[in-house]
Design a protein around this motif. Sequence first.
Motif, PDB file in Angstrom:
ATOM      1  N   PHE A 176       0.837  -1.201   0.000  1.00  0.00           N
ATOM      2  CA  PHE A 176       0.000   0.000   0.000  1.00  0.00           C
ATOM      3  C   PHE A 176       0.872   1.252   0.000  1.00  0.00           C
ATOM      4  O   PHE A 176       0.702   2.145  -0.845  1.00  0.00           O
ATOM      5  CB  PHE A 176      -0.918  -0.007   1.219  1.00  0.00           C
ATOM      6  N   PHE A 177       1.815   1.339   0.936  1.00  0.00           N
ATOM      7  CA  PHE A 177       2.666   2.525   1.011  1.00  0.00           C
ATOM      8  C   PHE A 177       3.618   2.600  -0.186  1.00  0.00           C
ATOM      9  O   PHE A 177       3.987   3.696  -0.615  1.00  0.00           O
ATOM     10  CB  PHE A 177       3.450   2.530   2.323  1.00  0.00           C
ATOM     11  N   SER A 178       4.018   1.457  -0.715  1.00  0.00           N
ATOM     12  CA  SER A 178       4.868   1.471  -1.902  1.00  0.00           C
ATOM     13  C   SER A 178       4.120   2.051  -3.097  1.00  0.00           C
ATOM     14  O   SER A 178       4.684   2.822  -3.893  1.00  0.00           O
ATOM     15  CB  SER A 178       5.346   0.057  -2.223  1.00  0.00           C
ATOM     16  N   ALA A 179       2.843   1.670  -3.231  1.00  0.00           N
ATOM     17  CA  ALA A 179       2.031   2.214  -4.327  1.00  0.00           C
ATOM     18  C   ALA A 179       1.888   3.727  -4.193  1.00  0.00           C
ATOM     19  O   ALA A 179       1.987   4.461  -5.186  1.00  0.00           O
ATOM     20  CB  ALA A 179       0.661   1.544  -4.343  1.00  0.00           C
ATOM     21  N   ILE A 180       1.675   4.207  -2.956  1.00  0.00           N
ATOM     22  CA  ILE A 180       1.546   5.655  -2.743  1.00  0.00           C
ATOM     23  C   ILE A 180       2.867   6.358  -3.069  1.00  0.00           C
ATOM     24  O   ILE A 180       2.895   7.387  -3.766  1.00  0.00           O
ATOM     25  CB  ILE A 180       1.129   5.943  -1.290  1.00  0.00           C
ATOM     26  N   ALA A 181       3.985   5.785  -2.563  1.00  0.00           N
ATOM     27  CA  ALA A 181       5.285   6.423  -2.771  1.00  0.00           C
ATOM     28  C   ALA A 181       5.647   6.488  -4.256  1.00  0.00           C
ATOM     29  O   ALA A 181       6.115   7.528  -4.750  1.00  0.00           O
ATOM     30  CB  ALA A 181       6.354   5.655  -1.998  1.00  0.00           C
ATOM     31  N   THR A 182       5.441   5.396  -4.982  1.00  0.00           N
ATOM     32  CA  THR A 182       5.787   5.400  -6.403  1.00  0.00           C
ATOM     33  C   THR A 182       4.837   6.294  -7.206  1.00  0.00           C
ATOM     34  O   THR A 182       5.241   6.864  -8.228  1.00  0.00           O
ATOM     35  CB  THR A 182       5.761   3.973  -6.976  1.00  0.00           C
ATOM     36  N   ALA A 183       3.596   6.426  -6.733  1.00  0.00           N
ATOM     37  CA  ALA A 183       2.679   7.358  -7.397  1.00  0.00           C
ATOM     38  C   ALA A 183       3.162   8.796  -7.221  1.00  0.00           C
ATOM     39  O   ALA A 183       3.108   9.610  -8.162  1.00  0.00           O
ATOM     40  CB  ALA A 183       1.270   7.199  -6.838  1.00  0.00           C
ATOM     41  N   VAL A 184       3.661   9.116  -6.015  1.00  0.00           N
ATOM     42  CA  VAL A 184       4.223  10.454  -5.778  1.00  0.00           C
ATOM     43  C   VAL A 184       5.428  10.689  -6.673  1.00  0.00           C
ATOM     44  O   VAL A 184       5.608  11.766  -7.266  1.00  0.00           O
ATOM     45  CB  VAL A 184       4.596  10.610  -4.286  1.00  0.00           C
ATOM     46  N   VAL A 185       6.276   9.666  -6.797  1.00  0.00           N
ATOM     47  CA  VAL A 185       7.446   9.776  -7.677  1.00  0.00           C
ATOM     48  C   VAL A 185       7.010   9.995  -9.127  1.00  0.00           C
ATOM     49  O   VAL A 185       7.596  10.813  -9.855  1.00  0.00           O
ATOM     50  CB  VAL A 185       8.310   8.501  -7.569  1.00  0.00           C
ATOM     51  N   PHE A 186       5.974   9.298  -9.548  1.00  0.00           N
ATOM     52  CA  PHE A 186       5.485   9.447 -10.925  1.00  0.00           C
ATOM     53  C   PHE A 186       5.037  10.883 -11.202  1.00  0.00           C
ATOM     54  O   PHE A 186       5.420  11.481 -12.216  1.00  0.00           O
ATOM     55  CB  PHE A 186       4.325   8.479 -11.156  1.00  0.00           C
ATOM     56  N   PHE A 187       4.236  11.456 -10.284  1.00  0.00           N
ATOM     57  CA  PHE A 187       3.771  12.836 -10.496  1.00  0.00           C
ATOM     58  C   PHE A 187       4.933  13.818 -10.396  1.00  0.00           C
ATOM     59  O   PHE A 187       4.953  14.846 -11.086  1.00  0.00           O
ATOM     60  CB  PHE A 187       2.683  13.180  -9.480  1.00  0.00           C
ATOM     61  N   ASN A 188       5.905  13.502  -9.550  1.00  0.00           N
ATOM     62  CA  ASN A 188       7.089  14.353  -9.479  1.00  0.00           C
ATOM     63  C   ASN A 188       7.857  14.333 -10.799  1.00  0.00           C
ATOM     64  O   ASN A 188       8.331  15.365 -11.289  1.00  0.00           O
ATOM     65  CB  ASN A 188       7.993  13.880  -8.340  1.00  0.00           C
ATOM     66  N   ASP A 189       7.969  13.122 -11.379  1.00  0.00           N
ATOM     67  CA  ASP A 189       8.637  13.016 -12.679  1.00  0.00           C
ATOM     68  C   ASP A 189       7.896  13.799 -13.753  1.00  0.00           C
ATOM     69  O   ASP A 189       8.517  14.420 -14.636  1.00  0.00           O
ATOM     70  CB  ASP A 189       8.749  11.544 -13.092  1.00  0.00           C
ATOM     71  N   LEU A 190       6.561  13.775 -13.689  1.00  0.00           N
ATOM     72  CA  LEU A 190       5.778  14.546 -14.656  1.00  0.00           C
ATOM     73  C   LEU A 190       6.017  16.044 -14.481  1.00  0.00           C
ATOM     74  O   LEU A 190       6.198  16.779 -15.463  1.00  0.00           O
ATOM     75  CB  LEU A 190       4.286  14.232 -14.488  1.00  0.00           C
ATOM     76  N   LEU A 191       6.005  16.509 -13.212  1.00  0.00           N
ATOM     77  CA  LEU A 191       6.202  17.937 -12.951  1.00  0.00           C
ATOM     78  C   LEU A 191       7.589  18.395 -13.367  1.00  0.00           C
ATOM     79  O   LEU A 191       7.762  19.516 -13.872  1.00  0.00           O
ATOM     80  CB  LEU A 191       5.973  18.226 -11.460  1.00  0.00           C
TER      81      LEU A 191
END
Length: 373
Positions: A37-52
């Motif tokens: 669960f926390f891994s999915a949240i963390a990698t989702a944050v990384v994904f949006f950071n990569d987009l930004l």
Amino acid sequence: MARALHSKAKIDDLVDRIAGSVDTYDLKLRLFNGITFFSAIATAVVFFNDLLQNRGFQYWLYSSTLTLFFAVCYLLGRRGKAGRRLYATLIFVYLVTAAYVWFFVGGFFGPFLIYIMVVAILIAFLLDGGRRLFATAAMLAMVATLAFIQIEYPGLVRIRTERVIRVIDYAIRLLLASGFSVVLLTTISRSYSKEHEKVELVNRGLSALNVNKDKFVSIIAHDLRNPISGISTITRSMLERIQDLSEEEAKQYLEVAVNAADRTANLLENLLLWARSESGNIPFEPVPILLSAQADNTIELLGQAAQQKSISIANTIPSSLIASADENMLSLIFRNLITNAIKFTEEGGHIEIGAVAERGGFLSVYVKDDGIG
């Protein structure tokens, strides 16, 4: 104190919502659910950071793939479909991810150590036996190899210098470390408490079984002693007088011995029935029963004990009176009541068994004696 307990209850409830209830999932599965669960949240944050940060397709693809993988793992875990293969796959993905972030996000000075910490936790809790040793060896070998590369070839490691990106990296590390720590400690604590409660429940059940066992042995020793002694007396007397007995007298002795043996067998059956009733393993099967005949059977069964004290037993229940009851349970009740009556009645006393009609179609059965109490 009350506020602290309330806060702890909220945390426990939150962890249960994320990792699954301690009553439904075991420790392995709850830990698996919390980490994915926390891994999915963390990698989702990384994904949006990569987009930004517009870091490029390679980064987007990797972080989005990881997010999807962790989300699928979490959903499988919540459905109870996670197993050894998925556990091993998750550990492998974490090892690959750890190597990836080591290379692209600062080597040992980036979030690499957080990923290795998670891998170590997963190996310790999710794998058993040879798999655990193999995974541990693989993790140590990878860490040693990367450490050697960073020392000998530091130029291969990409150290991030952008302030915003480094802040985001630190935030992600903090999110991972905090989330994993809370889930891990709470999951282990609650699982331990639940297992402790189960052990206590089993211990109480064993204590009750020991008490029932002692009671059962005591009742057997008490109730079977007289019938068996009677059989022994009859057969010994017959053996001593075998030369002087006529065929008719020998037949009478044998009939008495057979009747005594039958009564003993019935008594033992009732004792076993009582043991089953004490353990809660006896079914309730009501059938029409002639109460008077049931009482007569019990009187015959306990007749020898009453004769030894010269106690008379009168059955005043009408011979035609029928009741709906479980035959085995009713026999057990009659036996217990009449046994107690014989026990507390003085020699030469009297016992009466009867029944009284009550409202609503019920019957009250009584066993009355002239003993103490």
